[in-house]
Design an enzyme around this catalytic site. Sequence first.
Site, PDB file in Angstrom:
ATOM      1  N   GLY A   1       9.997 -43.100   3.842  1.00 26.87           N
ATOM      2  CA  GLY A   1      11.488 -43.762   3.930  1.00 26.87           C
ATOM      3  C   GLY A   1      11.990 -43.411   5.150  1.00 26.87           C
ATOM      4  O   GLY A   1      11.596 -43.364   6.274  1.00 26.87           O
ATOM      5  N   SER A   2      13.541 -43.344   4.995  1.00 32.45           N
ATOM      6  CA  SER A   2      14.347 -43.620   5.945  1.00 32.45           C
ATOM      7  C   SER A   2      14.525 -41.831   6.529  1.00 32.45           C
ATOM      8  O   SER A   2      14.165 -41.139   6.037  1.00 32.45           O
ATOM      9  CB  SER A   2      15.792 -43.845   5.553  1.00 32.45           C
TER      10      SER A   2
ATOM     11  N   TRP B   1      10.275 -48.999  -1.154  1.00 31.90           N
ATOM     12  CA  TRP B   1      10.368 -50.287  -1.733  1.00 31.90           C
ATOM     13  C   TRP B   1       9.461 -51.258  -1.073  1.00 31.90           C
ATOM     14  O   TRP B   1       8.963 -52.390  -1.602  1.00 31.90           O
ATOM     15  CB  TRP B   1      11.475 -50.997  -2.163  1.00 31.90           C
ATOM     16  N   ASN B   2       9.032 -51.137   0.330  1.00 34.12           N
ATOM     17  CA  ASN B   2       8.590 -52.029   1.312  1.00 34.12           C
ATOM     18  C   ASN B   2       7.263 -52.311   0.935  1.00 34.12           C
ATOM     19  O   ASN B   2       6.750 -53.344   1.047  1.00 34.12           O
ATOM     20  CB  ASN B   2       8.998 -51.864   2.577  1.00 34.12           C
TER      21      ASN B   2
ATOM     22  N   GLU C   1       6.833 -39.521   5.917  1.00 38.91           N
ATOM     23  CA  GLU C   1       6.281 -40.899   7.167  1.00 38.91           C
ATOM     24  C   GLU C   1       7.545 -41.448   7.089  1.00 38.91           C
ATOM     25  O   GLU C   1       7.931 -42.003   6.089  1.00 38.91           O
ATOM     26  CB  GLU C   1       5.309 -41.691   6.403  1.00 38.91           C
TER      27      GLU C   1
ATOM     28  N   LYS D   1       8.815 -40.329  -7.885  1.00 32.30           N
ATOM     29  CA  LYS D   1      10.404 -40.982  -7.559  1.00 32.30           C
ATOM     30  C   LYS D   1      10.338 -42.090  -6.941  1.00 32.30           C
ATOM     31  O   LYS D   1      10.293 -42.091  -5.568  1.00 32.30           O
ATOM     32  CB  LYS D   1      11.171 -39.615  -7.241  1.00 32.30           C
ATOM     33  N   HIS D   2      10.310 -43.238  -7.554  1.00 32.49           N
ATOM     34  CA  HIS D   2      10.220 -44.516  -6.633  1.00 32.49           C
ATOM     35  C   HIS D   2      11.574 -45.104  -6.316  1.00 32.49           C
ATOM     36  O   HIS D   2      12.356 -44.658  -6.651  1.00 32.49           O
ATOM     37  CB  HIS D   2       9.313 -45.548  -7.325  1.00 32.49           C
TER      38      HIS D   2
ATOM     39  N   CYS E   1       7.407 -50.038   8.550  1.00 29.80           N
ATOM     40  CA  CYS E   1       7.437 -48.865   9.629  1.00 29.80           C
ATOM     41  C   CYS E   1       6.748 -49.280  10.617  1.00 29.80           C
ATOM     42  O   CYS E   1       6.916 -49.010  11.794  1.00 29.80           O
ATOM     43  CB  CYS E   1       7.403 -47.732   8.894  1.00 29.80           C
TER      44      CYS E   1
ATOM     45  N   GLU F   1      15.873 -48.879  14.598  1.00 30.03           N
ATOM     46  CA  GLU F   1      14.771 -49.394  13.721  1.00 30.03           C
ATOM     47  C   GLU F   1      15.395 -50.841  13.474  1.00 30.03           C
ATOM     48  O   GLU F   1      16.334 -50.599  12.447  1.00 30.03           O
ATOM     49  CB  GLU F   1      14.142 -48.798  12.803  1.00 30.03           C
TER      50      GLU F   1
END
Length: 470
Positions: free
Chosen positions: A212-213, A136-137, A234, A160-161, A268, A367
């Site tokens: 993502g995470s 989402w960022n 990523e 797939k958002h 990130c 993080e």
Amino acid sequence: MPIATVDPATGETLETFEQLDDVKVEARLAAAHAAFGRYRTSDFSERARLMNRAADLLEEDNAFIARTMTTEMGKPVKAARAEAAKCVKAMRWYAERAEELLADERPAQADVADSGADRAVVRYRPLGVVLAVMPWNFPLWQVVRFAAPALMAGNVGLLKHASNVPQTALYLQDLFRRAGFPEGCFQTLLVGSGAVEGILRDERIAAATLTGSEPAGRSVASIAGDEIKKTVLELGGSDPYLVLPSADVERAAATAVTARVQNNGQSCIAAKRFIVHADVYDAFRDRFVAGMRELTVGDPADEDTDVGPLATEQGRKDLEELVDNALDRGATALCGGQRPKEQERGWYYSPTVLADVTPQMRIHREEAFGPVATLYRVADLDEAVTLANDSPFGLSSNVWTRDDSDVERCVRDIQAGGVFFNGMTASHPGLPFGGVKRSGYGRELAGHGIREFCNATTVWYGPSDPGAKG
């Protein structure tokens, strides 16, 4: 997690969306598979025409999609407009260069002859349907930097958002439809994270990309590995920002503020660990802290806002836990360290600088996804590089110096996918982007990115005369 637009500036749920059921997911998979069968044979000029049309439409929609992103995830509206403009630039970049980037490669003639061939080439062919699991960022940019090269290479995409940016996700599907891409070439799947495994295991999915995470990346990589499918990941980052004795300290400190709080600190590649040589530590600290204190925190729809709310309530809780853990163990908050008193609603957090951070604190290794910086004093370059590498992540890095020997040492020894000197990390269509260690693998953007989802096919032509060689 429900699929909904929740305004992070107020906490108000604005709109909810029904998840696709199995029947509708199957229909989209079938449409994507059929679309690839047709679209893969299109020529570059046709793909470029469609991509340029999508860029034109996005440029026209800039104000609308900027407001949508701001409403869904709290990005300051001026940053949202810049994100949309960056997507336009990337679309046009790939429309112009894809054919050249994927042109046939011709091995050295000596190697061709030694193989017994008259001639040989390497041809890049699309893989098929690529599943993109996106965050989402940067809800527009993260998708476009996958979609532009993938579509220009002849692949098709299923998105797939993140569940908190459904309107942005649906906009992207509509954008490519309005641009004229064939039906099924780019579709949005409004599904929860629990549906990803089944989709990824479907034989019609050729590959996957995820931003993502670390846990999400681990899951997708594991499933794709079990199915022997290509992935690009990523993941997180805790980028170091080194300031060495020869640096322009004033510029370094001013840039550091932007580097830390870009996108409300939820990036990130935002600089997070500020590693400063003792000779310039005091001067940098004073300027950096002053700059962080001067930031305007408030409504992201306001043109004067520098830092808006965090995107989710849970995200703020996670950030607070990291900061509180550090403060409880002896860290010093030079500014911030708490929620701003001025904002009673929404998920705001004050720009924060923590000093006296030690390895015993969680924030030293984890993080911080929000406007929180950690500040370290080091005695020399050896200590700076060692501390820069003391992280499970390796996405990018920043170094401020005017000493050529520092430059060569940092390029050689810093463990990261990028080293940015005398500036802040940023992604650009013409430069490969990605990390090492737990920041993931593979590359996006540039020629590296467009070739990630291609089959590098060796085409070998034997001698026309059976008795000849070479």
